[in-house]
Design a protein around this motif. Structure first.
Motif, PDB file in Angstrom:
ATOM      1  N   LYS A 572       0.822  -1.216   0.000  1.00  0.00           N
ATOM      2  CA  LYS A 572       0.000   0.000   0.000  1.00  0.00           C
ATOM      3  C   LYS A 572       0.854   1.264   0.000  1.00  0.00           C
ATOM      4  CE  LYS A 572      -3.977  -2.066   2.362  1.00  0.00           C
ATOM      5  NZ  LYS A 572      -4.816  -2.062   3.584  1.00  0.00           N
ATOM      6  N   CYS A 611      -7.569   5.841  -1.726  1.00  0.00           N
ATOM      7  CA  CYS A 611      -7.525   4.729  -0.755  1.00  0.00           C
ATOM      8  C   CYS A 611      -7.201   5.235   0.645  1.00  0.00           C
ATOM      9  CB  CYS A 611      -6.481   3.697  -1.181  1.00  0.00           C
ATOM     10  SG  CYS A 611      -6.961   2.752  -2.639  1.00  0.00           S
ATOM     11  N   GLN A 616      -8.393   2.750   3.548  1.00  0.00           N
ATOM     12  CA  GLN A 616      -8.114   1.391   3.088  1.00  0.00           C
ATOM     13  C   GLN A 616      -6.621   1.106   3.118  1.00  0.00           C
ATOM     14  OE1 GLN A 616      -9.901   1.146  -0.791  1.00  0.00           O
ATOM     15  NE2 GLN A 616     -11.986   1.167   0.005  1.00  0.00           N
TER      16      GLN A 616
END
Length: 616
Positions: A572, A611, A616
């Protein structure tokens, strides 16, 4: 006919955590095809051996004989004494998955799974709290206890009925507040496990208008003080009661007292606690109480306000006072209050307990984070020349059972200083790097980017030589000096997923792109990217040669690392996403893709922002 696999409760810490683990194993057995079994060990490095504080009974007793608790028939039916497994479970692998998957292959072991002590409703999506709590109540009733234990359970239930409706406030202290090993966990472990008396006081005063309140605490001296203070100033007819005074036992046995208090707590309407204690969690498991986490109930600003005000009203022992000031520091750091404010709380806390060097380590951390390297170096100079072993031992304190450095949150700030002139900062960086390299086989799976970055310092021979000279000049034992395990990136990558991931080509490319924010760097960007590609090619050739000589240097597939689940969070990172886009364009057989590289990079950055905004 195939043998049924089983779910094994194997915790070896305090009574509350062990019993939560057993209750969960019984629950899982009812909801899956797994059979319930448990082990009961006396912990070899038990805190009981060194815990000598008077007026503070030990609720985390981890050396209770099994016969004291359970009946012989229950032990014979469910207990295994020949299992030597780690008490730590792997239930983090099942977050947002079904509890039914525990019945499916592959199992953790050939015989099944280890149980956990946590709230399963927070792990499995198909475990609903009300049904879960009701089933746990049923499991509790199915446990066959020894006669003495059953007698105490009955005694607690009778007393609860006499008192009527009441709230429970659990103020956890014990080893976390009073023992030196506990100090080393204040930043990570104890911050949300222990509870400040000065924060609890505010809640008690607000709730006493409508309910009787029973205070459960292992610091009896402070418990008496808070009860006396509340009852003295209260305006309602309701009472504040200390649970310690309710239990009458000639033996004054801490094991019996713990059971009595947990059962009494389980009969409360609501349980207010730190939210992370096996003692109060077990009470919630075996009763119908609602457990409320005080740290979540009150926001950081409220906690700052309430603790600050109540520190002036309620003067307790040096341990409780210093802990409350430390909580003020943590909350001020969370809310990004000024450096001076953070230092003020640390200095006041240290004034109350000068034996607790976590305040000094945090003060150094504040200076490093605010890039006041001269002040950090000066403070390190003053403490290291007097208390080198004490300071470094606390900083390097480990929980091998949890596979962590207790103070790993303090490591990253040292990476911010890359100036050679700060002798003592560089010395501590070397000590950290050397110790992490020595422990990489045991702890490497949990190293993060900053820790791997610190270890890379050991590739600089000049820095290593200077640090070793300084250690010898200070007459420091050789245990801090790097021995035969010289820095080797391949060695790191074998034992640490972080080392493997953060040295990937796509991550290195992404880091170069992300760091290019100045005109000069933009001009040299193509050349810098070329150097990264060239260095990586040389590294791969070197890896092939070394692997032929030493098979132990062979890098594992990603899924073989114990902390493989962390790969999700690593991917991420914006650095990785940008680097991955560049790498895909580089390797694409359609070379025209490079013409659209700016668009792909902007899109990746935009997707990352979305995101992040969604959490997230």
């Amino acid at each position: 006919m195939k043998k049924r696999k089983f779910i094994l409760a194997a915790r070896d810490d305090g009574f509350g955590e062990r019993m939560c683990c057993i209750l969960n194993a019984m629950y899982i057995s009812k909801k899956t095809s797994l059979k319930f079994r448990f082990v009961w060990k006396s912990k070899e490095d038990s805190l009981v051996k060194v815990y000598n504080n008077k007026d503070k009974f030990l609720t985390c007793n981890d050396r209770i004989p099994i016969e004291v608790i359970f009946s012989h028939s229950f032990i014979k039916k469910y207990h295994y004494d020949n299992f030597n497994v780690s008490p730590l479970d792997n239930f983090h692998l099942f977050i947002n998955r079904s509890i039914k998957e525990l019945s499916l292959k592959p199992y953790e072991y050939h015989w099944g799974w280890r149980s956990c002590q946590a709230n399963l409703a927070n792990i499995f999506y198909d475990v609903k709290w009300k049904d879960y709590q009701n089933t746990l109540n049923q499991c509790w009733k199915e446990i066959e206890f020894s006669n003495k234990f059953q007698e105490i359970i009955n005694q607690a239930c009778i007393l609860s009925n006499k008192i009527g409706r009441y709230l429970a406030v659990h103020i956890r202290s014990g080893d976390l507040i009073f023992e030196e090993k506990g100090y080393g966990r204040w930043l990570w472990f104890a911050a949300n496990k222990a509870l400040s008396f000065h924060l609890a006081l505010e809640l008690i005063l607000k709730k006493l208008d409508n309910f009787n309140i029973i205070i459960f605490t292992d610091d009896i001296e402070s418990g008496r003080q808070i009860v006396d203070y509340v009852n003295k100033i209260k305006s309602s007819s309701y009472e504040c009661i200390l649970a310690y005074n309710l239990f009458k036992d000639e033996e004054d046995n801490s094991v019996y007292r713990t059971l009595f208090e947990i059962v009494t707590m389980s009969n409360a309407i609501e349980i207010y606690s730190s939210g992370d204690s096996g003692f109060s969690r077990m009470a919630c498991f075996i009763g119908q109480s609602k457990m409320i986490n005080i740290y979540k109930l009150l926001n950081s600003y409220q906690q700052l306000n309430y603790i600050s005000n109540n520190l002036k009203k309620l003067i307790l022992n040096k341990y409780q006072m210093s802990y409350s000031y430390f909580l003020l520091f943590l909350r001020s750091k969370e809310k990004l209050l000024s450096m001076d404010k953070q230092l003020q709380y640390l200095q006041k806390g240290y004034e109350w307990n000068r034996d607790n060097y976590i305040f000094i380590l945090c003060e150094i951390d504040v200076y490093l984070n605010y890039k006041k390297f001269d002040k950090a170096n000066k403070l390190l100079n003053s403490v290291l020349n007097i208390e080198f072993n004490t300071i470094t031992n606390l900083l390097l304190q480990k929980s091998y059972d949890l596979k962590r450095y207790d103070n790993f949150l303090l490591f990253s700030a040292y990476s911010k200083c890359n100036v050679k002139k700060f002798q003592y900062i560089n010395l501590m960086k070397y000590v950290l790097a050397s110790d992490m390299l020595k422990n990489i086989e045991l702890l490497g799976n949990f190293y993060n980017f900053d820790q791997i970055n610190l270890i890379s310092l050991l590739s600089d021979q000049q820095t290593v030589q200077q640090a070793e000279i300084d250690l010898k000049r200070m007459n420091i034992c050789s245990s801090y000096i790097l021995d035969k395990k010289k820095y080797n990136l391949l060695f790191l990558m074998r034992y640490s997923l972080a080392a493997r991931f953060f040295n990937r080509l796509d991550y290195k490319l992404g880091k170069c792109l992300l760091d290019t924010k100045e005109i000069k760097k933009i001009i040299f960007l193509p050349f810098n990217l070329y150097l990264i590609l060239k260095d990586y090619k040389n590294f791969l050739n070197d890896y092939k040669k070394q692997r032929k000589k030493d098979a132990s240097l062979k890098v594992l597939p990603m899924h073989k690392y114990n902390d493989y689940i962390n790969l999700i969070s690593f991917r991420k990172h914006l650095t990785y996403k940008l680097g991955r886009v560049f790498y895909i364009c580089l390797k694409s057989k359609f070379k025209y893709k490079f013409l659209f590289l700016p668009y792909y990079l902007i899109r990746a950055h935009f997707e990352y922002k979305i995101c992040k905004f969604k959490g997230q």
